[in-house]
Enzyme design. Structure first.
Site, PDB file in Angstrom:
ATOM      1  N   LYS A   1       0.858  -1.178   0.000  1.00 42.53           N
ATOM      2  CA  LYS A   1       0.000   0.000   0.000  1.00 42.53           C
ATOM      3  C   LYS A   1       0.900   1.236   0.000  1.00 42.53           C
ATOM      4  O   LYS A   1       1.799   1.352   0.845  1.00 42.53           O
ATOM      5  CB  LYS A   1      -0.901  -0.045   1.248  1.00 42.53           C
TER       6      LYS A   1
ATOM      7  N   GLU B   1     -19.953  -4.654   9.379  1.00 42.36           N
ATOM      8  CA  GLU B   1     -20.873  -3.882  10.212  1.00 42.36           C
ATOM      9  C   GLU B   1     -21.950  -4.760  10.843  1.00 42.36           C
ATOM     10  O   GLU B   1     -22.343  -4.544  11.993  1.00 42.36           O
ATOM     11  CB  GLU B   1     -21.517  -2.761   9.386  1.00 42.36           C
TER      12      GLU B   1
ATOM     13  N   ARG C   1     -25.651  -1.038   6.357  1.00 42.41           N
ATOM     14  CA  ARG C   1     -25.458  -2.481   6.209  1.00 42.41           C
ATOM     15  C   ARG C   1     -26.100  -3.267   7.357  1.00 42.41           C
ATOM     16  O   ARG C   1     -26.369  -4.452   7.229  1.00 42.41           O
ATOM     17  CB  ARG C   1     -23.952  -2.800   6.209  1.00 42.41           C
TER      18      ARG C   1
HETATM   19  C1  TPP Z   1     -19.164  -1.019   4.188  1.00 45.60           C
HETATM   20  C2  TPP Z   1     -17.905  -0.207   4.350  1.00 45.60           C
HETATM   21  N1  TPP Z   1     -17.301  -0.165   5.556  1.00 45.60           N
HETATM   22  C3  TPP Z   1     -16.187   0.572   5.704  1.00 45.60           C
HETATM   23  C4  TPP Z   1     -15.654   1.263   4.669  1.00 45.60           C
HETATM   24  C5  TPP Z   1     -14.454   2.161   4.865  1.00 45.60           C
HETATM   25  N2  TPP Z   1     -13.270   1.625   4.179  1.00 45.60           N
HETATM   26  C6  TPP Z   1     -12.964   2.056   2.949  1.00 45.60           C
HETATM   27  S1  TPP Z   1     -11.579   1.352   2.357  1.00 45.60           S
HETATM   28  C7  TPP Z   1     -11.382   0.466   3.761  1.00 45.60           C
HETATM   29  C8  TPP Z   1     -10.219  -0.467   3.877  1.00 45.60           C
HETATM   30  C9  TPP Z   1     -10.093  -1.303   2.665  1.00 45.60           C
HETATM   31  O1  TPP Z   1      -9.022  -2.192   2.776  1.00 45.60           O
HETATM   32  P1  TPP Z   1      -8.730  -3.175   1.583  1.00 45.60           P
HETATM   33  O2  TPP Z   1      -9.989  -3.703   1.052  1.00 45.60           O
HETATM   34  O3  TPP Z   1      -7.739  -4.153   2.042  1.00 45.60           O
HETATM   35  O4  TPP Z   1      -8.136  -2.209   0.472  1.00 45.60           O
HETATM   36  P2  TPP Z   1      -6.757  -1.367   0.559  1.00 45.60           P
HETATM   37  O5  TPP Z   1      -7.130  -0.002   1.000  1.00 45.60           O
HETATM   38  O6  TPP Z   1      -5.847  -2.061   1.481  1.00 45.60           O
HETATM   39  O7  TPP Z   1      -6.267  -1.384  -0.850  1.00 45.60           O
HETATM   40  C10 TPP Z   1     -12.389   0.727   4.679  1.00 45.60           C
HETATM   41  C11 TPP Z   1     -12.494   0.119   6.010  1.00 45.60           C
HETATM   42  C12 TPP Z   1     -16.336   1.211   3.434  1.00 45.60           C
HETATM   43  N3  TPP Z   1     -15.926   1.909   2.377  1.00 45.60           N
HETATM   44  N4  TPP Z   1     -17.436   0.459   3.302  1.00 45.60           N
END
Ligand code: TPP
Ligand code: DXP
Ligand code: MG
Length: 629
Positions: free
Chosen positions: A285, A371, A399
């Site tokens: 990342k 969630e 959700r």
């Molecule tokens: C339902 C929901 N919960 C929380 C989030 C907030 N959120 C956005 S990106 C993220 C982390 C994503 O991690 P990953 O899927 O591993 O992708 P990376 O950023 O590591 O590429 C979170 C918790 C969201 N967008 N949607």
């Protein structure tokens, strides 16, 4: 003079097909520079987008979008996709009002398949696309890109379950960077770690390499390998203990996600398999920009910054955020009551729970992007004698409405819902505005709901929720609070009692939450026009202050103001009370009309919605004028 960039010549993904691996690697570097340059001014989801550049180039160089479908999970990693699908010229407008969205958005480009923003839905959407293909007898490819944290969400598991059973032709690219916004959590994360490191897996990778080498004459083109090849992929790459294989999904050995040649070779085989395949890609990342690599959490969603150092652009000093006030208030409450447990769904920093996690690690729970798990688990904790406080953004709590209603409210359990980012959030746009919580909390029996109008009220609301028990929602907005002092020992609020902020006999403005200070300013503007407006901070969305509503009928006009959808919202709640009391007063409801609010600076959006002090005053003047006419 700058050398000509490959990026400037890329008008569509078709232009990638003629590039060599070396040229694609140069293009990846140019894309990173463009992203860093633009987000240093606009802010955005830089670290995730930096990590996914080579994956996106590999996919677009091998598939035929938009006929072939490329689905993104969350969509916060898709900047490279925007840049190679004809949006380089508008990239400067990223996330701004009237500009291009920070996420894939179907109305913006034919290459954007669905409105991404909420995590873990990509595989479900992709299974739908693959099923449609099967039903139509067509041959388009379907590829979904999902992060390791998003894969832990319930929806993703449901989709894996379905695609494995149905043997849908679908390639899932798992972007495994071991991170969510903060470090990733959970057993699946541990399993992926095992997949990355076991000897069995290393052997599988070697086998996969052999397979690729023997198929080299077939080139990197999209070759349909047929059933035999599919079977040999299965035999060669899957150690039988792996969970994906048990679900009927072919799973590759880990591929270096920054090695464009390796990605393209593996992906070509996966696409040709025309079967459910999970391509396990390992990335970093923030790759390619040192400050983001060093601090991927800050650069997950970063504001404007200095490119040389990565430091945040200077900000005007101001009051703390509601989030920070909530986090500190919760720590104070938890010091006094060891039954309090704080729960987050992968948003420890975003919901202000870092101080809590640091002081009470054993009472802090991060369930990952889950969630529904967070809320249903809270019900179990409450049954077990704890006092769970679930801190989730208003939009993501959508959700878990069912778990709120059935698991928590039906048994009348002591669960506090701290709904952050309620109302307009700004640049993240329609997927992230907290538009609906006033509806979905208010509609649930047994639920009490408070919308604090400043940070002192927020601390009191939390104290009240914990003191009264039962299901209790507190909703507060993104960004800076009002700048009022927060009491160390906040009072318990009397149930269903509003507070009068300003008296007046011409008009009664019944304001909810952060709209109250704006309503006071609107009242001052009206006073300058000779109209005396009463402003009531309603405070309680449920139960509402019936007396304040009854008294409001003494004025010429009742105006309700809320930061959320009007349909089913607090204003309609006021109308319901009036109807029940048999009172027939003119009411003007201000809030969000029946539209999805776009992205942009929050103040511009608020202006557009007519919810600035000027907008509120104008609406009142207009309605009074109509009454006279
Ligand atoms: C339902 C929901 N919960 C929380 C989030 C907030 N959120 C956005 S990106 C993220 C982390 C994503 O991690 P990953 O899927 O591993 O992708 P990376 O950023 O590591 O590429 C979170 C918790 C969201 N967008 N949607
Ligand atoms: C992509 C995503 O869902 C989160 O990163 C979100 O953008 C965070 O929003 P805040 O910046 O309001 O914490
Ligand atoms: Mg990740």
């Amino acid at each position: 003079m700058d050398e000509a960039r490959i990026l400037d010549a890329v008008r569509s993904p078709a232009d990638l097909k003629v590039l060599t691996d070396e040229e694609l690697a140069i293009l990846a570097q140019e894309i990173r520079e463009e992203m860093v340059s633009v987000t240093s001014r606009t802010g955005g989801h830089l670290a995730s987008s930096l990590g996914a550049v080579e994956i996106i180039l590999a996919v677009h160089s091998l598939i035929d979008a938009p006929k072939d479908r490329f689905v993104f999970d969350v969509g916060h990693q898709a900047y490279a996709h925007k840049l190679v699908t004809g949006r380089l010229g508008e990239f400067e407008t990223l996330r701004s009002y009237g500009g291009i969205s920070g996420f894939p958005k179907p109305g913006e480009s034919p290459y954007d398949v669905h409105p991404s923003g909420h995590a873990s839905d990509s595989l479900s959407v992709a299974t739908g696309l693959a099923k449609a293909r099967v039903l139509s007898g067509t041959d388009e490819k379907v590829v979904a890109l999902i992060g390791d944290a998003a894969l832990s969400g319930g929806m993703a598991f449901e989709a894996l379950n379905y695609m494995g059973a149905e043997q849908l032709p679908l390639v899932v690219i798992l972007n495994d960077n071991e991170r969510s916004i903060s470090r990733n959590v959970g057993a699946l994360m541990k399993h992926l770690g095992y997949m990355r490191t076991t000897a069995e897996y290393r052997d599988a990778r070697d086998s996969f390499q052999e397979l690729l080498e023997t198929s080299a004459p077939l080139g990197r083109a999209m070759v349909r390998f047929g059933k035999n090849m599919k079977e040999s992929i299965k035999q060669m790459v899957i150690p039988h203990s792996m969970m994906f294989e048990q679900l009927g999904i072919v799973c590759t050995a880990p591929v270096d996600g920054h090695d464009i040649a390796a990605l393209r070779e593996t992906l070509a085989v996966c696409l040709a398999a025309d079967a459910p395949v999970l391509m396990h890609v390992v990335t970093k990342k923030g790759a390619g920009y040192e400050p983001a690599l060093r601090d991927p959490e800050r650069f997950h969603g970063v504001g404007p910054f200095d490119i040389a150092t990565g430091a945040d652009a200077p900000k005007k000093p101001g009051p703390p955020s509601y989030t920070a006030v909530f986090g500190e208030a919760l720590v104070r409450e938890a010091r006094a009551d060891d039954r309090i447990v704080a729960i987050t769904a992968a948003m420890e920093g975003g919901t202000g729970l870092k101080p809590f996690a640091a002081e009470f690690p054993e009472r802090f729970v991060d369930v990952g992007i889950a969630e529904e798990q967070a809320v249903a688990m809270a019900s179990g904790l409450a049954i077990g004698g704890k006092k769970p406080v679930v801190a989730i953004y208003s939009t993501f709590m959508q959700r878990a409405i069912d778990q709120m209603a059935i698991d928590c409210a039906l048994p009348d359990l002591d669960v506090v819902f701290a709904l952050d980012r309620a109302g307009i959030v700004g640049e993240d746009g329609p997927t992230h505005h907290g538009m609906f919580d006033l509806v979905y909390t208010r509609m649930i029996p047994n639920m009490r709901v408070v919308a604090p109008s400043d940070e002192a009220e927020l601390a009191s609301a939390l104290r009240t929720a914990l003191a009264l028990g039962g299901p209790f929602a507190i909703r507060y907005p993104r960004g800076a609070a009002e700048g009022v002092p927060v009491p160390e020992d906040p009072p318990v609020l009397p149930v269903g009692v509003s507070r009068l902020l300003r008296d007046g006999d011409d008009v009664a403005i019944l304001a909810f939450g952060c709209m109250a200070p704006r309503a006071v300013k609107a009242a001052r503007l009206l006073a300058a026009r000779g109209i005396e407006a009463r402003v009531v901070d309603m405070r309680w969305v449920k139960p509402m202050d019936e007396e304040a509503i009854r008294d409001a009928c003494d004025t010429r006009l009742i105006v309700t103001v809320e930061a959320g959808v009007i349909a089913g919202g607090a204003g309609e709640g006021v109308c319901g009370y009036l109807a029940e009391m048999g009172l027939d007063s003119p009411v003007r409801m201000l809030g969000v009309p029946d539209v999805f609010v776009p992205q942009g600076r929050a103040d511009l959006l608020v202006d557009d919605l007519g919810l600035s002090p000027e907008g509120i005053a104008d609406a009142i003047l207009e309605t009074l004028a109509e009454q006279v006419a």
